[in-house]
Each structure stands twice: as C-alpha cells, then as structure tokens.
Scaffold this active site. Structure first.
Site, PDB file in Angstrom:
ATOM      1  N   GLU A  33       5.377   4.096  21.768  1.00 48.84           N
ATOM      2  CA  GLU A  33       5.908   5.233  21.005  1.00 48.84           C
ATOM      3  C   GLU A  33       6.776   4.717  19.860  1.00 48.84           C
ATOM      4  O   GLU A  33       7.678   3.898  20.068  1.00 48.84           O
ATOM      5  CB  GLU A  33       6.737   6.154  21.918  1.00 48.84           C
ATOM      6  CG  GLU A  33       7.357   7.313  21.151  1.00 48.84           C
ATOM      7  CD  GLU A  33       7.867   8.440  22.040  1.00 48.84           C
ATOM      8  OE1 GLU A  33       7.689   8.399  23.278  1.00 48.84           O
ATOM      9  OE2 GLU A  33       8.451   9.388  21.466  1.00 48.84           O
ATOM     10  N   SER A  57       8.608  15.348  28.654  1.00 49.96           N
ATOM     11  CA  SER A  57       8.914  16.157  27.461  1.00 49.96           C
ATOM     12  C   SER A  57       8.977  17.635  27.844  1.00 49.96           C
ATOM     13  O   SER A  57       9.487  18.453  27.083  1.00 49.96           O
ATOM     14  CB  SER A  57       7.850  15.935  26.377  1.00 49.96           C
ATOM     15  OG  SER A  57       6.555  16.136  26.914  1.00 49.96           O
ATOM     16  N   ASP A 100       4.489  11.516  34.199  1.00 49.21           N
ATOM     17  CA  ASP A 100       5.739  10.768  34.026  1.00 49.21           C
ATOM     18  C   ASP A 100       6.547  10.744  35.310  1.00 49.21           C
ATOM     19  O   ASP A 100       6.694  11.773  35.976  1.00 49.21           O
ATOM     20  CB  ASP A 100       6.622  11.476  32.973  1.00 49.21           C
ATOM     21  CG  ASP A 100       6.503  10.854  31.605  1.00 49.21           C
ATOM     22  OD1 ASP A 100       6.357   9.621  31.516  1.00 49.21           O
ATOM     23  OD2 ASP A 100       6.559  11.613  30.616  1.00 49.21           O
TER      24      ASP A 100
HETATM   25  O1  KIV Z   1       7.047  12.936  27.912  1.00 49.09           O
HETATM   26  C1  KIV Z   1       6.158  12.850  27.058  1.00 49.09           C
HETATM   27  O2  KIV Z   1       5.545  13.838  26.629  1.00 49.09           O
HETATM   28  C2  KIV Z   1       5.824  11.525  26.546  1.00 49.09           C
HETATM   29  C3  KIV Z   1       4.983  11.455  25.316  1.00 49.09           C
HETATM   30  C4  KIV Z   1       5.813  11.712  24.109  1.00 49.09           C
HETATM   31  C5  KIV Z   1       4.250  10.176  25.221  1.00 49.09           C
HETATM   32  O3  KIV Z   1       6.253  10.558  27.083  1.00 49.09           O
END
Ligand code: KIV
Length: 293
Positions: free
Chosen positions: A207, A72, A110
C-alpha cells in the site's frame, strides 16, 4: 440478493440485466493456485473490499477475482477515524455475510489491530475468521511476522502480508504517508518481503509505495503481489469499494478512481462499476501514473 424478493417486483425497476440475482451464473472458484497461474502468465487479477452479502453478490456477477473483508470497515461502515477500533467479532460478522453470497472470489480477511501481537492470538483470530468463511488471512507488518506466518501456514492458514503503509500503525507513522521513498526504506521493505515469503506468505500486499519499488517486489518474489497506490506493475489491484463507487465525504487518496461515473461503466450502476474496474485491472488501464507514486 434483495430484501423480501418474493413480493411483487417494482415496475420501475430497470435492473433486470444487471442485478446480481438476474445474472448470477456459477463460476469456478478462484484459489491461490489460480492467482499463482495468473502471475506466471503475466496476467492480473482484481480485488475489492466488501462487507456485506448484497455487494458480494454483485461482485460475483462482475467476476471480481478476490474480495478483501478489510478492517477499513471501521471507517467506511462504522464511521470510526481509523481501523484500530475494529474487533475480531466485527471481522467474523462481515466475513460470514460476504461468504454466504459469493462462491467465486478468493476471500481474504484482515486480522484486526493487535490480533497478531502474540502467536496464540494470531491462531485464535485466524481460526475465527477462517471458520467464518475466509480463505486467506491478511496481517500487517514485516519480518517480525515470519514466525506467525510459518505457524499459520503449518496450520492450514495462508497469509497475505500487508506492507508499506500499514494503517494499523498510523500512530507510529504519524499519519497516512507514502512509504519506501528513501533507499533505506526500500531496502527494508525488500528485506521484510524476503523474510515473510521465506516463512511461507502466500500473497504480498503493498500500500502506497513507489511504483518502481512495487515492480521490483513483483519481479523478485514468486508470490502474487497486490497493490493499492503501488502502480500498475503489480499482479493484482485492490481498492476500497466505497472509494471506487465515489462514496466518500473527504477528498479521496490519489490512488482512488470513481468507477460509478466512469465512461466504461456501460450500465452506470454498481454492478457496471465493478465490471468496469475488473476490466480496467485486467487490461492494465488502471491504475495510471496519475494514481501512482
Ligand atoms: O482494510 C482494508 O481495506 C485494506 C485495503 C486498503 C488494502 O487493508
């Protein structure tokens, strides 16, 4: 954490009791076994996204249990329109910044768009972010990830599998939409969870799925389940930090709550917002049905 903090301090500063530097105490690190114990005891844990050292230090003061360096960051830090342009180098840079400043939270990172397209890519990307300071890698998808999850686990890399609305697939979904609403979609989600948990996934993240379905996932699988827009009956809750501080330019999603202006934010500052969020998650007063689907 502050810029040139050895200079004479600002006489107008009122942050003595809330600044990260003033109140940081050593806290035991949160590990996967901490999360598993919390789940076994029916207790919840907090998670926030974070991308830099100053906010990571404030999250340590607030005792946030887990931090996600989310892709994100493409939107909230870089100003992109989706998470797709984020690179492994971006994830490494932000993970290093966060990891330097927080020794308490379990750090999830991520793996960005296309970095799990092959086993080799997944291994290389995982090596990069784990060496940057992540404890767990988060990957988006379902049963098709089973082999990758298993190989990563065998190489000392725990995975959090992100299901439901997976933003890296926004072009497949045709927009950001609630997932798992039909019986067929719900069955597929349960089968995907089963496959990745059997393969060794350490955490599931859901999500934008109906609260009832998220509860079923939490009750069915032994691993901790983190929710965002997935109702209160998850083992943990996550929000994007900018959203929960009310920093947005467009109308936020239904699952977002502003904790900066929240009545339970006693100090009305950022550390107070993190503390209010942590407490609300622990007390299960957030999310409410108004934040759920
Ligand atoms: O990238 C992110 O911040 C996420 C959250 C929304 C869970 O995957």
């Amino acid at each position: 954490m502050s810029y040139v903090s050895n200079l004479e301090s600002n006489p107008d500063s009122t942050t003595e009791s809330t600044s990260a530097a003033a109140t940081t105490k050593p806290k035991l690190p949160v590990t996967l076994s901490t999360l598993n114990k919390l789940k076994a005891n029916g207790e919840t844990f907090s998670c926030l996204t974070c991308y830099d050292a100053s906010f990571a230090a404030a999250m340590q003061v607030a005792a946030i249990d887990t931090i996600l360096i989310g892709d994100s960051l493409g939107m909230v830090v870089q100003g992109q329109t989706s998470t797709l342009p984020v690179t492994i180098a971006d994830m490494v840079y932000h993970t290093q910044n966060v990891a330097r400043a927080n020794s308490h939270a379990l750090i999830l990172c991520d793996l960005p768009f296309m970095s799990v397209a092959t086993l080799e890519r997944a291994l290389d990307a995982s090596q990069a972010v784990m060496q940057a300071g992540a404890h767990v890698v988060k990957i988006e998808g379902g049963a098709e990830l089973a082999e990758i999850v298993s190989v990563l686990a065998n190489n000392g890399v725990p995975t959090c599998v992100h299901l439901g609305l997976t933003p890296q697939s926004v072009n497949v979904f045709g927009g950001y939409k609630v997932q798992g609403k039909t019986d067929a979609q719900a069955e597929k989600l349960m089968a995907d969870c089963q496959a990745v948990v059997e393969a060794g996934a350490a955490i599931l993240l859901l999500e934008c799925v109906p609260a009832e379905l998220a509860k079923k996932v939490r009750d069915t699988f032994p691993v901790p389940v983190i929710g965002i827009g997935a109702g209160v009956e998850c083992d943990g809750q996550v929000l994007v930090m900018h959203d929960m501080l009310g920093v947005y330019t467009r109308k936020p999603a239904k699952f977002v709550k502003d904790f900066l202006t929240d009545e339970h934010n006693e100090t009305k500052d950022i550390t107070g917002a993190f503390k209010a969020y942590h407490k609300a998650v622990k007390d299960r007063t957030f999310p409410t049905p108004a934040h759920s689907f």
